[in-house]
Scaffold this active site. Structure first.
Site, PDB file in Angstrom:
ATOM      1  N   ARG A  64     120.984 -37.397  76.370  1.00 49.86           N
ATOM      2  CA  ARG A  64     121.326 -36.097  76.967  1.00 49.86           C
ATOM      3  C   ARG A  64     121.234 -36.165  78.485  1.00 49.86           C
ATOM      4  O   ARG A  64     121.949 -35.450  79.185  1.00 49.86           O
ATOM      5  CB  ARG A  64     120.359 -35.012  76.463  1.00 49.86           C
ATOM      6  CG  ARG A  64     120.567 -34.668  75.003  1.00 49.86           C
ATOM      7  CD  ARG A  64     119.709 -33.488  74.625  1.00 49.86           C
ATOM      8  NE  ARG A  64     119.907 -32.423  75.605  1.00 49.86           N
ATOM      9  CZ  ARG A  64     119.155 -31.348  75.699  1.00 49.86           C
ATOM     10  NH1 ARG A  64     118.147 -31.180  74.883  1.00 49.86           N
ATOM     11  NH2 ARG A  64     119.391 -30.438  76.622  1.00 49.86           N
ATOM     12  N   CYS A 123     112.920 -24.136  72.702  1.00 54.55           N
ATOM     13  CA  CYS A 123     113.264 -25.543  72.564  1.00 54.55           C
ATOM     14  C   CYS A 123     111.963 -26.318  72.434  1.00 54.55           C
ATOM     15  O   CYS A 123     110.880 -25.743  72.509  1.00 54.55           O
ATOM     16  CB  CYS A 123     114.097 -26.025  73.736  1.00 54.55           C
ATOM     17  SG  CYS A 123     113.187 -26.238  75.227  1.00 54.55           S
ATOM     18  N   ARG A 165     110.697 -20.798  76.784  1.00 56.18           N
ATOM     19  CA  ARG A 165     111.751 -20.729  77.786  1.00 56.18           C
ATOM     20  C   ARG A 165     112.619 -19.463  77.714  1.00 56.18           C
ATOM     21  O   ARG A 165     113.818 -19.524  77.444  1.00 56.18           O
ATOM     22  CB  ARG A 165     112.619 -21.982  77.725  1.00 56.18           C
ATOM     23  CG  ARG A 165     111.803 -23.229  77.956  1.00 56.18           C
ATOM     24  CD  ARG A 165     112.622 -24.468  77.901  1.00 56.18           C
ATOM     25  NE  ARG A 165     113.369 -24.718  79.117  1.00 56.18           N
ATOM     26  CZ  ARG A 165     114.159 -25.771  79.290  1.00 56.18           C
ATOM     27  NH1 ARG A 165     114.314 -26.636  78.329  1.00 56.18           N
ATOM     28  NH2 ARG A 165     114.790 -25.945  80.429  1.00 56.18           N
ATOM     29  N   LYS A 214     122.144 -34.786  86.564  1.00 55.31           N
ATOM     30  CA  LYS A 214     122.522 -33.892  85.457  1.00 55.31           C
ATOM     31  C   LYS A 214     122.338 -32.426  85.852  1.00 55.31           C
ATOM     32  O   LYS A 214     123.231 -31.597  85.659  1.00 55.31           O
ATOM     33  CB  LYS A 214     121.640 -34.211  84.231  1.00 55.31           C
ATOM     34  CG  LYS A 214     121.694 -33.140  83.157  1.00 55.31           C
ATOM     35  CD  LYS A 214     120.823 -33.470  81.954  1.00 55.31           C
ATOM     36  CE  LYS A 214     119.351 -33.153  82.078  1.00 55.31           C
ATOM     37  NZ  LYS A 214     118.963 -31.758  81.800  1.00 55.31           N
ATOM     38  N   ASN A 215     121.157 -32.119  86.410  1.00 54.57           N
ATOM     39  CA  ASN A 215     120.839 -30.714  86.643  1.00 54.57           C
ATOM     40  C   ASN A 215     121.537 -30.122  87.862  1.00 54.57           C
ATOM     41  O   ASN A 215     121.412 -28.927  88.132  1.00 54.57           O
ATOM     42  CB  ASN A 215     119.319 -30.521  86.727  1.00 54.57           C
ATOM     43  CG  ASN A 215     118.667 -30.753  85.368  1.00 54.57           C
ATOM     44  OD1 ASN A 215     119.355 -30.800  84.346  1.00 54.57           O
ATOM     45  ND2 ASN A 215     117.353 -30.904  85.353  1.00 54.57           N
ATOM     46  N   ASP A 226     109.667 -32.717  85.119  1.00 56.38           N
ATOM     47  CA  ASP A 226     110.559 -33.690  84.473  1.00 56.38           C
ATOM     48  C   ASP A 226     110.116 -35.140  84.688  1.00 56.38           C
ATOM     49  O   ASP A 226     110.737 -36.059  84.138  1.00 56.38           O
ATOM     50  CB  ASP A 226     112.005 -33.514  84.977  1.00 56.38           C
ATOM     51  CG  ASP A 226     112.617 -32.206  84.511  1.00 56.38           C
ATOM     52  OD1 ASP A 226     112.061 -31.585  83.588  1.00 56.38           O
ATOM     53  OD2 ASP A 226     113.647 -31.797  85.076  1.00 56.38           O
TER      54      ASP A 226
END
Ligand code: EPU
Length: 420
Positions: free
Chosen positions: A399, A117, A122, A22-23, A307
């Site tokens: 997500r 968030c 952030r 994803k990233n 993560d």
């Protein structure tokens, strides 16, 4: 709202394939804005966050279509609406990665300020500072970052980041590739996803040296060609699946992962007693008996990834002894702790540090996901807990994981999604 129901206690066995990262996919999709024409990106995971960025690119005037398998085709026009609206950005902070490419190619951008968030405040001050150093004039008006380049084109600059930021480094790279002259970026994030973006950009004709290292040099070029790139595999998804294998005392081969990207994680899995073995095209994990306690501290790459903190905490929760986990990247990334406690985990948090006293087994209960990686941790907990665990608010999981339940069920997990 979908929920996932897991009946714990089955040792997972078999082979599972990892999706694209994803990233890495998100900045690569944004990088397409740097060149007019038809782009092809392979190994793009089909995730809610990827779809959100697709909507932002369409809002700007791009054509974004999924082709066969995991390929995405993008047509980027000569002129576009250089704006990322609040309604889309608020659902995904990473939308900020369109800022660098828009400024580099069009000399202007209007991007909603992402706001905080669940996992922390952030800020994006470093993104704005580095773009400012390259000649952008930036103001915040009505909740939007309004940026323009008065001389039309960004200019190369020397810049030292105050801290290592992944998307900040990515924005700087995407801005610098079309700037006048040379840019030297120091204290850059060294995550594999940054290196992958640099490779994608170089494939478009950019001249970047050192992508993935602390110092990156970029020689600006006047234009780029469309992208043809395959995204690297997702080291966090791979790590989550490895934890699932170890936690359930299973025997799982995770295919398509890149062990070089996961050294710190593999080290901690070994410390927890997991048996890891390189096999052709991937990694095999076996869990033998109760995990051993661990001590871990999250840090920018090549340190232990934030993560993976929540998922490793699940392993610690059933370890034979007490573990100490310290989160140094985000100030509020322990929201899974309260939910894990509902499953019987013994965890206390003092500031950045969590003390996890292992219990022999967790016990299933309804729990609520609060953010992406916390949801993954709750699914993992359910795989090992006695009885039934019901994870609500699965949209957080979606997500960043491509139907995690469909990867775990073929390994023997008793897991299903219930659509409300
Ligand atoms: N920070 C600042 N100022 C900035 C930028 C960052 O103070 O201008 C701080 C952040 O608040 C944080 C730290 O620096 O405390 C590191 O944040 P970073 O900018 O590196 O995070 P990010 O780029 O917003 C990416 C990933 C995250 C991952 C972090 C850290 C993407 C799209 N997102 O976020 O992924 O946790 O790096 O590795 O690449 C996830 O996938 O679940 C996820 C949250």
């Amino acid at each position: 709202m979908d929920k996932i129901i897991v009946e714990g206690g089955v040792p997972l066995r078999g082979t599972v394939a990892v999706s694209g990262a994803k990233n890495a996919a998100l900045p690569a999709l944004a990088a397409s804005l740097l060149a007019e024409g038809d782009h092809v990106l392979h190994n793009v995971p089909d995730l809610a966050d990827v779809r959100t960025l697709g909507r932002i690119l369409r809002h700007m005037g791009c054509v974004v279509e999924r082709g066969e398998g995991r390929t995405v085709h993008l047509r980027v026009p000569a002129a576009l609406n250089a704006e990322a609206p609040y309604d889309l950005v608020r659902t995904m902070r990473a939308s900020v990665v369109v800022l660098g490419p828009l400024l580099a190619r069009f000399g202007r951008a209007r991007v909603s300020l992402p706001g905080g968030c669940a996992i922390g405040a952030r800020p994006i001050d470093q993104h704005l500072k580095v773009l400012g150093a390259m000649g952008a004039e930036i103001t915040i008006e009505h909740g939007y970052v309004e940026a323009k380049v008065p001389r039309g084109r960004l200019r190369g600059a020397e810049f030292v980041f105050d801290l290592q930021t992944v998307t900040g480094t990515e924005n700087a790279l995407m801005a610098a590739v079309l700037a006048d002259g040379e840019t030297v970026l120091r204290n850059c994030a060294r995550e594999p996803e940054v290196a992958d973006l640099a490779a994608a950009l170089n494939g478009m004709g950019a001249r970047i040296e050192g992508g993935g290292r602390a110092e990156i040099r970029v020689h600006g070029v006047s234009s780029l060609r469309p992208m043809r790139h395959a995204v690297i595999s997702d080291r966090i998804e791979a790590g989550t699946l490895l934890v699932a294998g170890a936690l359930t005392r299973g025997d799982v081969v995770v295919q398509g992962c890149e062990p070089d990207h996961m050294a710190a994680l593999l080290e901690k899995l070994r410390e927890a007693g997991a048996v890891l073995e390189l096999v052709p095209g991937g990694l095999r994990v076996r869990g033998e008996g109760r995990p051993k306690p661990i001590s871990l501290r999250t840090a920018p790459h090549p340190g232990f990834p934030t993560d993976m903190q929540a998922q490793m905490m699940v392993l610690a929760a059933v370890a034979d002894g007490s573990s100490v986990i310290t989160e140094t990247i985000f100030e509020n990334r322990y929201m899974h702790v309260l939910e894990l406690r509902r499953l019987g985990a013994e965890i206390t948090v003092d500031g950045k540090t969590a003390l996890v006293k292992g219990v022999p087994r967790l016990s299933g209960a309804p729990v609520m996901a609060s953010d992406l990686r916390a949801s993954a941790a709750l699914v993992l907990a359910g795989l090992d807990a006695s009885g039934q665990t019901e994870v609500q608010r699965v949209y957080h999981l979606d997500r960043g994981y491509e139907r995690l339940e469909e990867k775990l069920a073929p390994l023997g997990a008793r897991i299903r999604r219930v659509s409300a």
